[in-house]
Design a protein around this motif. Structure first.
Motif, mmCIF file in Angstrom:
data_model
loop_
_atom_site.group_PDB
_atom_site.id
_atom_site.type_symbol
_atom_site.label_atom_id
_atom_site.label_comp_id
_atom_site.label_asym_id
_atom_site.label_seq_id
_atom_site.Cartn_x
_atom_site.Cartn_y
_atom_site.Cartn_z
ATOM 1 N N TYR A 105 -0.472 -8.307 -3.883
ATOM 2 C CA TYR A 105 -0.675 -6.902 -4.225
ATOM 3 C C TYR A 105 -1.959 -6.338 -3.633
ATOM 4 N N SER A 159 -2.783 -7.083 -0.562
ATOM 5 C CA SER A 159 -2.264 -6.742 0.771
ATOM 6 C C SER A 159 -1.458 -5.447 0.728
ATOM 7 N N ILE A 160 -0.726 -5.251 -0.360
ATOM 8 C CA ILE A 160 0.016 -3.999 -0.514
ATOM 9 C C ILE A 160 -0.947 -2.822 -0.607
ATOM 10 N N ASN A 161 -2.075 -3.001 -1.296
ATOM 11 C CA ASN A 161 -3.095 -1.950 -1.331
ATOM 12 C C ASN A 161 -3.621 -1.657 0.074
ATOM 13 N N LEU A 196 -2.062 -2.181 2.883
ATOM 14 C CA LEU A 196 -0.977 -1.520 3.610
ATOM 15 C C LEU A 196 -0.848 -0.057 3.180
ATOM 16 N N THR A 197 -1.005 0.205 1.891
ATOM 17 C CA THR A 197 -0.966 1.585 1.393
ATOM 18 C C THR A 197 -2.057 2.414 2.045
ATOM 19 N N SER A 210 6.815 6.153 1.840
ATOM 20 C CA SER A 210 6.508 4.714 1.891
ATOM 21 C C SER A 210 5.257 4.392 1.078
ATOM 22 N N LEU A 219 5.127 1.800 -1.942
ATOM 23 C CA LEU A 219 4.172 0.693 -1.935
ATOM 24 C C LEU A 219 3.326 0.688 -3.206
ATOM 25 N N SER A 220 2.910 1.866 -3.651
ATOM 26 C CA SER A 220 2.118 1.956 -4.873
ATOM 27 C C SER A 220 2.910 1.515 -6.094
ATOM 28 N N CYS A 233 5.400 -0.692 -5.982
ATOM 29 C CA CYS A 233 5.488 -2.154 -5.842
ATOM 30 C C CYS A 233 4.203 -2.815 -6.311
ATOM 31 N N PHE A 234 3.071 -2.264 -5.902
ATOM 32 C CA PHE A 234 1.787 -2.793 -6.364
ATOM 33 C C PHE A 234 1.738 -2.821 -7.882
#
Length: 179
Positions: free
Chosen positions: A50, A52-54, A56-57, A82, A86-87, A89-90
């Motif tokens: 998560y 990494s998701i931040n 990517l966001t 997107s 992503l947020s 998903c985080f």
């Protein structure tokens, strides 16, 4: 009917949802944060994912900003959708981690400890504050209220970007203390 009147009517349809979600999301997260699922393997692999998701966001938000500056409206829309996904998903992963794992205590000392807690506190507070901004900005875009969309996006973008970047910073700072 005048386009701006129609835009306002369309926008008003979403206002209840914006209020409900802006209150409900932080409330549910706070409640779930206190819930521990017994006899479940801790999801200790999630924090780097998560974080990494931040990251990517944050990247997607910057790319969306560049896209709209270059008048690539469709690309901008896709990137912003997107970023929202992503947020979400985080948030799901963050809650799942905290429902299955004990919180990690920060082990740094001295000035760095105060910096960590400042970054963490502003990250948490602004992650709550940004929710209605994101929702309002998105609604103004999908209802084609572009002038109002542009106005609020100037506030939403730096708030959201700060939250995404500080999420990564918090992870990097606390990662040596994960068990």
């Amino acid at each position: 009917m005048n386009n701006s009147i129609q835009n306002i009517k369309d926008e008003k349809k979403y206002n209840k949802w914006i209020v409900v979600l802006s209150v409900l999301i932080p409330l549910v997260v706070a409640i779930l944060f206190g819930v521990k699922i017994p006899n479940v393997e801790p999801l200790t692999f999630l924090p780097p994912i998560y974080a990494s998701i931040n990251a990517l966001t944050a990247t997607v938000l910057i790319l969306a900003f560049i896209a709209i500056r270059n008048k690539k409206i469709i690309l901008h829309k896709r990137l912003m959708t997107s970023a929202i996904m992503l947020s979400v998903c985080f948030l799901v992963m963050y809650v799942a981690y905290h429902m299955t794992s004990d919180s990690t205590k920060y082990g740094g000392e001295g000035l760095i400890k105060y910096i960590y807690y400042f970054v963490l506190l502003t990250h948490i507070l602004l992650s709550i504050v940004v929710i209605p901004f994101v929702l309002i900005t998105y609604v103004r875009a999908i209802t084609n209220n572009i002038e109002k969309h542009k106005k609020i996006a100037k506030i939403t973008f730096p708030l959201w970007l700060y939250v995404a970047i500080t999420g990564v910073v918090v992870y990097i700072m606390i990662s040596p203390y994960y068990v």
